[in-house]
Design a protein around this motif. Structure first.
Motif, PDB file in Angstrom:
ATOM      1  N   LEU A 376      -0.970  28.557 -14.922  1.00 28.75           N
ATOM      2  CA  LEU A 376      -0.525  28.246 -13.708  1.00 28.75           C
ATOM      3  C   LEU A 376      -0.782  29.335 -12.584  1.00 28.75           C
ATOM      4  O   LEU A 376      -1.053  29.360 -11.350  1.00 28.75           O
ATOM      5  CB  LEU A 376       1.077  28.339 -13.786  1.00 28.75           C
ATOM      6  N   THR A 377      -0.785  30.958 -13.235  1.00 31.43           N
ATOM      7  CA  THR A 377      -1.031  32.002 -12.398  1.00 31.43           C
ATOM      8  C   THR A 377      -2.371  32.033 -11.428  1.00 31.43           C
ATOM      9  O   THR A 377      -2.334  32.187 -10.193  1.00 31.43           O
ATOM     10  CB  THR A 377      -1.049  33.277 -13.125  1.00 31.43           C
ATOM     11  N   PRO A 378      -3.386  31.738 -11.992  1.00 27.64           N
ATOM     12  CA  PRO A 378      -4.765  31.486 -10.944  1.00 27.64           C
ATOM     13  C   PRO A 378      -4.513  30.507 -10.146  1.00 27.64           C
ATOM     14  O   PRO A 378      -5.240  30.706  -8.975  1.00 27.64           O
ATOM     15  CB  PRO A 378      -5.829  31.382 -12.124  1.00 27.64           C
ATOM     16  N   LEU A 379      -3.694  29.455 -10.043  1.00 30.12           N
ATOM     17  CA  LEU A 379      -3.541  28.472  -9.044  1.00 30.12           C
ATOM     18  C   LEU A 379      -2.698  28.701  -7.814  1.00 30.12           C
ATOM     19  O   LEU A 379      -2.956  28.373  -6.932  1.00 30.12           O
ATOM     20  CB  LEU A 379      -3.279  27.226  -9.813  1.00 30.12           C
ATOM     21  N   ILE A 380      -1.942  29.954  -8.262  1.00 29.53           N
ATOM     22  CA  ILE A 380      -1.089  30.328  -6.974  1.00 29.53           C
ATOM     23  C   ILE A 380      -1.851  31.011  -5.876  1.00 29.53           C
ATOM     24  O   ILE A 380      -2.546  31.786  -6.342  1.00 29.53           O
ATOM     25  CB  ILE A 380       0.025  31.310  -7.493  1.00 29.53           C
ATOM     26  N   PRO A 381      -1.807  30.717  -4.664  1.00 24.22           N
ATOM     27  CA  PRO A 381      -2.712  31.374  -3.550  1.00 24.22           C
ATOM     28  C   PRO A 381      -2.328  32.856  -3.801  1.00 24.22           C
ATOM     29  O   PRO A 381      -1.029  33.355  -3.842  1.00 24.22           O
ATOM     30  CB  PRO A 381      -1.841  30.792  -2.364  1.00 24.22           C
ATOM     31  N   LYS A 382      -3.481  33.405  -3.434  1.00 27.14           N
ATOM     32  CA  LYS A 382      -3.608  35.048  -3.419  1.00 27.14           C
ATOM     33  C   LYS A 382      -2.319  35.750  -2.796  1.00 27.14           C
ATOM     34  O   LYS A 382      -1.747  36.550  -3.215  1.00 27.14           O
ATOM     35  CB  LYS A 382      -4.786  35.542  -3.264  1.00 27.14           C
ATOM     36  N   GLU A 383      -2.205  35.122  -1.632  1.00 23.59           N
ATOM     37  CA  GLU A 383      -1.274  35.787  -0.605  1.00 23.59           C
ATOM     38  C   GLU A 383       0.123  35.604  -1.051  1.00 23.59           C
ATOM     39  O   GLU A 383       0.852  36.439  -0.946  1.00 23.59           O
ATOM     40  CB  GLU A 383      -1.260  35.149   0.705  1.00 23.59           C
ATOM     41  N   LEU A 384       0.197  34.871  -1.967  1.00 25.11           N
ATOM     42  CA  LEU A 384       1.840  34.618  -2.432  1.00 25.11           C
ATOM     43  C   LEU A 384       2.038  34.915  -4.149  1.00 25.11           C
ATOM     44  O   LEU A 384       3.143  35.189  -4.497  1.00 25.11           O
ATOM     45  CB  LEU A 384       2.151  32.975  -2.367  1.00 25.11           C
ATOM     46  N   GLN A 385       1.085  35.442  -4.403  1.00 25.44           N
ATOM     47  CA  GLN A 385       0.979  35.982  -5.822  1.00 25.44           C
ATOM     48  C   GLN A 385       1.865  37.143  -5.900  1.00 25.44           C
ATOM     49  O   GLN A 385       2.585  37.637  -6.693  1.00 25.44           O
ATOM     50  CB  GLN A 385      -0.218  36.284  -6.402  1.00 25.44           C
ATOM     51  N   ALA A 386       1.782  38.069  -4.860  1.00 28.26           N
ATOM     52  CA  ALA A 386       2.440  39.211  -4.703  1.00 28.26           C
ATOM     53  C   ALA A 386       4.064  39.053  -4.419  1.00 28.26           C
ATOM     54  O   ALA A 386       4.652  39.997  -4.568  1.00 28.26           O
ATOM     55  CB  ALA A 386       1.737  40.062  -3.497  1.00 28.26           C
ATOM     56  N   ARG A 387       4.327  37.934  -4.174  1.00 28.36           N
ATOM     57  CA  ARG A 387       5.706  37.555  -3.663  1.00 28.36           C
ATOM     58  C   ARG A 387       6.452  37.060  -5.303  1.00 28.36           C
ATOM     59  O   ARG A 387       7.064  36.129  -5.177  1.00 28.36           O
ATOM     60  CB  ARG A 387       5.735  36.710  -2.747  1.00 28.36           C
ATOM     61  N   GLU A 388       6.555  38.143  -6.217  1.00 32.19           N
ATOM     62  CA  GLU A 388       6.944  37.509  -7.684  1.00 32.19           C
ATOM     63  C   GLU A 388       8.307  36.952  -7.418  1.00 32.19           C
ATOM     64  O   GLU A 388       8.609  36.033  -8.150  1.00 32.19           O
ATOM     65  CB  GLU A 388       6.770  38.743  -8.563  1.00 32.19           C
ATOM     66  N   PRO A 389       9.346  37.888  -6.901  1.00 27.39           N
ATOM     67  CA  PRO A 389      10.731  37.326  -6.908  1.00 27.39           C
ATOM     68  C   PRO A 389      10.802  35.804  -6.277  1.00 27.39           C
ATOM     69  O   PRO A 389      11.388  34.889  -6.958  1.00 27.39           O
ATOM     70  CB  PRO A 389      11.395  38.107  -6.192  1.00 27.39           C
ATOM     71  N   GLN A 390       9.954  35.631  -5.298  1.00 27.28           N
ATOM     72  CA  GLN A 390      10.088  34.145  -4.800  1.00 27.28           C
ATOM     73  C   GLN A 390       9.213  33.041  -5.717  1.00 27.28           C
ATOM     74  O   GLN A 390      10.024  32.025  -5.813  1.00 27.28           O
ATOM     75  CB  GLN A 390       9.469  34.243  -3.220  1.00 27.28           C
ATOM     76  N   VAL A 391       8.335  33.436  -6.165  1.00 25.88           N
ATOM     77  CA  VAL A 391       7.753  32.544  -7.122  1.00 25.88           C
ATOM     78  C   VAL A 391       8.574  32.176  -8.447  1.00 25.88           C
ATOM     79  O   VAL A 391       8.612  30.988  -8.807  1.00 25.88           O
ATOM     80  CB  VAL A 391       6.394  33.156  -7.610  1.00 25.88           C
ATOM     81  N   THR A 392       9.281  33.165  -8.821  1.00 30.49           N
ATOM     82  CA  THR A 392      10.130  32.841  -9.858  1.00 30.49           C
ATOM     83  C   THR A 392      11.283  32.206  -9.553  1.00 30.49           C
ATOM     84  O   THR A 392      11.768  31.239 -10.315  1.00 30.49           O
ATOM     85  CB  THR A 392      10.742  34.374 -10.581  1.00 30.49           C
ATOM     86  N   GLU A 393      11.710  32.366  -8.438  1.00 35.12           N
ATOM     87  CA  GLU A 393      13.014  31.635  -7.988  1.00 35.12           C
ATOM     88  C   GLU A 393      12.701  30.217  -7.849  1.00 35.12           C
ATOM     89  O   GLU A 393      13.399  29.254  -8.113  1.00 35.12           O
ATOM     90  CB  GLU A 393      13.531  32.345  -6.679  1.00 35.12           C
ATOM     91  N   VAL A 394      11.473  30.027  -7.282  1.00 40.48           N
ATOM     92  CA  VAL A 394      10.952  28.494  -6.978  1.00 40.48           C
ATOM     93  C   VAL A 394      10.616  27.739  -8.057  1.00 40.48           C
ATOM     94  O   VAL A 394      10.974  26.389  -8.616  1.00 40.48           O
ATOM     95  CB  VAL A 394       9.853  28.601  -5.820  1.00 40.48           C
TER      96      VAL A 394
END
Length: 441
Positions: A376-394
């Motif tokens: 899953l990780t490589p598919l997340i847009p690069k700009e959003l990968q740094a927003r780890e708390p939001q990624v986890t929450e969603v």
């Protein structure tokens, strides 16, 4: 200390400008500017052989300059919340804006030439200038309409005024783009889509109010105009209007760069609103608008039409319209909506506060096939990968973890779209539907 002082001065400056704007409203400044714009615009329009056209920049350049300056002033006024609130509460001023755009409906219509090339023809770029500049001047107000705290009752009079203006447009209910006579200009529909509050529409608590405001026949006519305009652009791109010369390619370029997105958004709004009517079939309306030359009904289902279409030998023009049908459907369902919903908040929240809207839609499509963290990780847009708390929450919101893989929760499937462009390649839903129709091996 200096930074604090500069910030305080900026706040005082903004408050002072807002007070000036409020004082000017008492002097009817908004009405005066709109009257001046209307007077100048009337002089820039010319009716020839029953078709409204815009005069060239070379013919009356000074008048064009005055018109540009007045529109710039109008746009500056709308940057102030007090002016936008005054506009939403004043029907007479709303009608002035609508009357400004009604004459631009189907401006500079083009007749398709089938026998001879056009060597010299009237420039049509001015028609795009008129429409684009007015929409640009109204953009601050459009953003104000889409602020999070806006209510349906507050916006309803403005939507109603736009709908009434559209019904007054020449032949709105009967004359659509066809294979021989077409225009790119639908300014009031685009203004309506730019002012649409998407979050209110997607979460309509009282659908009866929306149905009362947007009748089903109005939605069918609007969809037909929008799809026929998209079809016009596709025909030019595929060389069906080549005899009309280079100006057609210039128009197609101007449309794709400046106006096409608004038409997709307006079509999305029509799809959502038609979904509030149990008897309506949006797919049939899209099919009819894309394929048929006369009428704007939707009595035959898209599936039945599809089967009948492919039972005969398929012509090149029909293939083009089929591709258009599929492209418009895919874009309307998947590409623009999540982005537009997030942009509703662009002036009212920080940049990353709206990321969860896009992430939710993204994960729902991607996790149609359960995936591990490594997949899953490589598919997340690069700009959003740094927003780890939001990624986890969603992820916690839309999926659950089972056997070292994330898979969608049952409630998330209600928001899954089988045409989503980011769906993994092995989920080739388009080919699956084609195979069901016997159209692919």
């Amino acid at each position: 200390m200096l930074q604090h002082i500069m910030k305080s001065l900026t706040v005082l400056h903004v408050c002072w400008l807002e007070q000036v704007a409020s004082d000017l409203l008492k002097e009817k400044i908004l009405e005066s500017v709109l009257t001046a714009v209307q007077r100048l615009q009337n002089q820039l329009l010319d009716v020839k052989d029953g078709v409204t056209q815009a005069k060239g920049l070379g013919e009356c350049g000074e008048m064009w300059n005055h018109w540009f300056r007045m529109l710039h002033d109008l746009g500056y006024l709308f940057y102030h919340a007090s002016v936008c609130q005054y506009f939403l509460a004043t029907q007479a001023v709303q009608e002035m804006v609508v009357e400004l755009m009604v004459p631009l409906w189907r401006l500079c219509a083009q007749k398709r030439e089938e026998r001879a090339h056009i060597l010299y023809e009237r420039r049509t770029s001015e028609g795009f200038l008129l429409e684009i500049e007015i929409l640009r001047a109204m953009k601050p107000f459009s953003d104000f309409c889409r602020r999070p705290e806006a209510s349906f009752q507050e916006l309803r009079p403005w939507y109603s005024c736009l709908i009434a203006g559209l019904k007054r447009c020449s032949n709105f209910q009967s004359t659509f783009n066809c294979a021989a006579f077409s225009s790119f200009h639908l300014p009031l529909l685009r203004l309506l889509s730019s002012c649409m509050h998407w979050e209110l529409l997607q979460n309509a608590e009282q659908p009866g109010d929306w149905r009362e405001l947007f009748p089903s026949d109005f939605l069918v006519h609007s969809m037909t105009h929008l799809v026929r305009t998209l079809r016009f652009e596709a025909e030019i791109q595929n060389g069906l209007w080549v005899r009309n010369g280079q100006s057609m390619h210039k128009q197609q370029s101007d449309y794709r760069q400046n106006l096409r997105q608004w038409d997709i958004l307006a079509f999305q709004a029509c799809m959502l609103l038609m979904d509030l009517y149990e008897e309506a079939e949006p797919l049939a309306c899209l099919w009819t608008a894309a394929f048929e030359e006369k009428g704007s009904g939707c009595s035959v289902s898209a599936l039945d039409s599809w089967k009948r279409l492919w039972s005969d030998e398929v012509k090149v023009a029909v293939q083009l319209r089929f591709r258009l049908f599929w492209t418009v459907l895919a874009q309307a369902l998947n590409e623009m909506m999540p982005i537009e919903v997030s942009l509703c908040r662009r002036r009212w929240e920080s940049r990353y506060a709206r990321c969860s809207v896009i992430l939710q839609r993204f994960f729902i499509q991607i996790l149609a096939k359960p995936m591990s963290v490594a997949e899953l990780t490589p598919l997340i847009p690069k700009e959003l990968q740094a927003r780890e708390p939001q990624v986890t929450e969603v992820l916690d919101l839309v999926a659950l973890r089972k056997d070292q893989k994330f898979q969608l929760k049952a409630k998330s499937w209600a928001y899954f779209d089988c045409l989503m462009a980011s769906t993994p390649a092995e989920f080739d839903w388009t080919c699956m539907v084609w195979r069901q129709m016997g159209l692919a091996s």
